[in-house]
Each structure stands twice: as structure tokens, then as C-alpha cells.
Design an enzyme around this catalytic site. Sequence first.
Site, short mmCIF file in Angstrom:
data_model
loop_
_atom_site.label_atom_id
_atom_site.label_comp_id
_atom_site.label_asym_id
_atom_site.label_seq_id
_atom_site.Cartn_x
_atom_site.Cartn_y
_atom_site.Cartn_z
CG ASN A 81 0.61 9.65 -2.18
OD1 ASN A 81 1.23 9.06 -2.68
ND2 ASN A 81 -0.54 8.85 -1.74
CB SER B 74 -3.29 6.76 -0.11
OG SER B 74 -4.51 5.48 -0.52
CG HIS C 21 -1.03 7.61 4.51
ND1 HIS C 21 -0.70 8.45 3.68
CD2 HIS C 21 -1.35 6.56 3.23
CE1 HIS C 21 -0.33 7.96 2.39
NE2 HIS C 21 -1.30 6.99 1.95
CD GLU D 55 1.58 11.02 4.28
OE1 GLU D 55 2.25 12.08 3.51
OE2 GLU D 55 0.96 11.03 3.97
P1 NAI Z 1 -6.89 -3.91 0.51
O1 NAI Z 1 -8.05 -4.62 -0.24
O2 NAI Z 1 -5.48 -5.03 0.71
O3 NAI Z 1 -8.24 -4.73 1.81
C1 NAI Z 1 -8.81 -3.77 2.29
C2 NAI Z 1 -10.19 -5.11 3.20
O4 NAI Z 1 -10.89 -4.22 4.28
C3 NAI Z 1 -10.11 -5.78 2.67
O5 NAI Z 1 -10.30 -7.64 3.97
C4 NAI Z 1 -11.69 -6.06 2.49
O6 NAI Z 1 -12.36 -7.27 3.23
C5 NAI Z 1 -11.89 -5.16 3.99
N1 NAI Z 1 -13.38 -4.38 3.91
C6 NAI Z 1 -13.36 -3.64 2.66
N2 NAI Z 1 -14.78 -2.45 3.27
C7 NAI Z 1 -14.96 -3.39 4.37
C8 NAI Z 1 -16.03 -2.56 5.84
N3 NAI Z 1 -16.73 -2.07 5.04
N4 NAI Z 1 -15.59 -3.36 6.85
C9 NAI Z 1 -14.24 -4.28 7.31
N5 NAI Z 1 -14.11 -3.92 6.32
C10 NAI Z 1 -13.79 -4.30 5.13
O7 NAI Z 1 -7.09 -3.00 0.97
P2 NAI Z 1 -5.42 -2.10 1.41
O8 NAI Z 1 -4.30 -1.71 0.04
O9 NAI Z 1 -4.80 -2.78 1.81
O10 NAI Z 1 -5.59 -0.55 1.41
C11 NAI Z 1 -6.93 0.04 2.29
C12 NAI Z 1 -6.68 1.68 2.70
O11 NAI Z 1 -5.60 2.20 2.99
C13 NAI Z 1 -7.57 1.90 1.72
O12 NAI Z 1 -7.50 3.40 1.38
C14 NAI Z 1 -6.34 1.85 0.94
O13 NAI Z 1 -6.07 3.68 0.20
C15 NAI Z 1 -4.81 2.72 2.04
N6 NAI Z 1 -3.71 2.32 1.39
C16 NAI Z 1 -2.75 1.49 0.36
C17 NAI Z 1 -1.66 1.73 0.46
C18 NAI Z 1 -1.62 0.10 -0.18
O14 NAI Z 1 0.35 0.53 -0.72
N7 NAI Z 1 -2.12 -0.71 -0.57
C19 NAI Z 1 -0.40 2.30 1.07
C20 NAI Z 1 -1.87 3.42 1.95
C21 NAI Z 1 -2.64 3.33 2.33
#
Ligand code: NAI
Length: 291
Positions: free
Chosen positions: A189, A118, A139, A151
Site C-alpha cells: 500500500n 491493511s 496481509h 505481506e
Molecule cells: P468485510 O466488511 O467484508 O467483512 C468484515 C466481517 O467482519 C463482517 O462479516 C463482520 O460481520 C465481521 N466482524 C466485524 N466485527 C467483528 C468482530 N468484532 N468479531 C467478529 N466478526 C466481526 O471486510 P473485509 O473487506 O473482508 O476486510 C476485513 C479486514 O481486511 C479489514 O481489516 C480490512 O482493512 C482488511 N483488508 C481488506 C481488503 C479488501 O480488499 N477488502 C484487502 C486487504 C485487507
Amino acid sequence: MFNRIGVIGAGAMGRGIAQLFASSGQQVLIYDTRAEAIDDAIAFNRNLLQRSVAKGKLSEADFEATMARMQPAAELDALKDCDLVIEAIVELLEVKQKLFDQLEAIVRDDCVLATNTSSLSVTRIASTCKRPERVAGFHFFNPVPLMKIVEVVRGERTDERYVKGLVELAEAAGHFAAITPDTPGFLVNHAGRAFGTEALRILSEGVATPQQIDRILRDGPGFRMGPFELFDLTGLDVSHAVMESVYEQFYHDPRYTPSFIAAQRVAAGLLGRKTGQGFYRYEDGQKIEQP
Ligand code: NAI
């Protein structure tokens, strides 16, 4: 172009992305370094889709077919035949770069690597790849199946064919795809900063409460949610990190100055729905104080 999709990171975003594409007919493999996160994601999606069956919005046959298209991947190697891999892992540049490096050793040369970042630069994520032209931003917004926009971020070296392919894939899944350049905050954003950062400034100046600001922005301009309700939904830790990142990338332009109130509340664990308290309080995911 993309029939077999790998989703890496089975958290809030990865599970939604997996559900979206399994529902729209693609084979989806989900990988996470935490095996239990994969099981949780599949169970979560099963539950959501079962509710759609109960409401008569999805047939039993489509439910079974969708679940069959959503499979766990025990190892990263299992993604070797994917046409597209979408990463939704932790928001750290070096970790994402390392993952793409590992992936390039596994997948075919024509496999597209997409990032759901993001706030990080897609160009920088791609900069350590052997084939940066196959890296693009994809995104999504939370919750992915309901927020029907995405996006498609064109990094400096992204091949135009892949940008088009991602747009077609998103549209086939019922999402509106906006092609954006790789600028800080992309489009949503960046535009959203006016909504969130300014609301925090009004709060810090003591002009109004979060409840008043939310109410005015819902009832006046007609936003579905006010900025503080949105912070609670997204998680203030996530939103604050984006605000800091956009500020850094614009070389400390004061327009984007993040809020000390947000920094304090993140330190206090007042992150929103996921911790039970943010600008509002929640029980079982439901807001218990109405603005
Ligand atoms: P989250 O913390 O809910 O999930 C991330 C997952 O990735 C976890 O289950 C973790 O175990 C896993 N993980 C971490 N490192 C890893 C690796 N090296 N290999 C494989 N798995 C790995 O995070 P979330 O909220 O789903 O965010 C994920 C991405 O999406 C980030 O880049 C965030 O900036 C982006 N994002 C998040 C939004 C939101 O509203 N939460 C909206 C849009 C984008």
C-alpha cells in the site's frame, strides 16, 4: 506449525483466507459475530470450488475434503485449540484490540494471533496484548486465492519464529510471502500510493479521465488494471480509508495527501463493484462500460 487455523470475520477477505488454507490442507474454523455471514462465506466458497470441479481443475474427492476442512464456529470459544487465528474484521484499532484481548483469554499461549489489517499498525494492535510477541500482520489481497502474494508484517515485538512460520504457511499454500516492517501502508500500500493517489491528483487537475489514465497504465507500463479499475475492485471506501491512514501515520507528509474527489465519491456511495457504480458502472458484477 499451524494445522488448526481460526479465521475471524467472514467478509470479503475472511472467506478467501478460509478457502486458501482449507484447500492447502489445514483445518479451518470460521467465526463472525453475524452467523449469516459465516453461512454465506461457506456457501460462497462451496460455489467457487464447485466451479473448479466443473472445469476439471479440482477432483470431486478434493472438493469434499476441502469443504470438510472448512467448518463454522458458533462461538469464539470454539477457537481455543487453534495454532493460529487470523482476524479479518472491521478496520478499527479498538475493535481489533478488544478481539485480541478476548482471544488471549481463550487460546493457548503459543497460538499466534495474526491481523489482516491493511492500514493499522500491527505494533499498536499488539500493544494491548499480554503477549505482543505472538502478534504479526498477515496481509492478503482480494480475491485471496487468486492474488498470490501476502505481506508478513513484523511488529516491533513480533517473535521471529512466528514470522518464519507464517512465511512457510503462505508458501505451502502457493503464495509469495514478503516480510515487511511495520511501517505505514507496509510495502504494497505504500508503493501503491504512487499508483492510486497520483492518478486521483491527475484526475482532480483535469488532465485526463479515469478511462484514459487506466488505458495508459494498462497499455504502457503493462499493469493488469488501471488505478480506477483497481479502486472499483477494492472498494473506494476501503482504499480512501487506507490513504487517510497512511497520510496520518506519516504526520501529514504532502506526498500522501488523500484526494477530495475520493472523499466525495465515498460520501455519494460510488464505491465500485459492490455498489454497482464507481468510476465505472457494473451489472451483475460485470463492467458495462469499457474504458
Ligand atoms: P468485510 O466488511 O467484508 O467483512 C468484515 C466481517 O467482519 C463482517 O462479516 C463482520 O460481520 C465481521 N466482524 C466485524 N466485527 C467483528 C468482530 N468484532 N468479531 C467478529 N466478526 C466481526 O471486510 P473485509 O473487506 O473482508 O476486510 C476485513 C479486514 O481486511 C479489514 O481489516 C480490512 O482493512 C482488511 N483488508 C481488506 C481488503 C479488501 O480488499 N477488502 C484487502 C486487504 C485487507
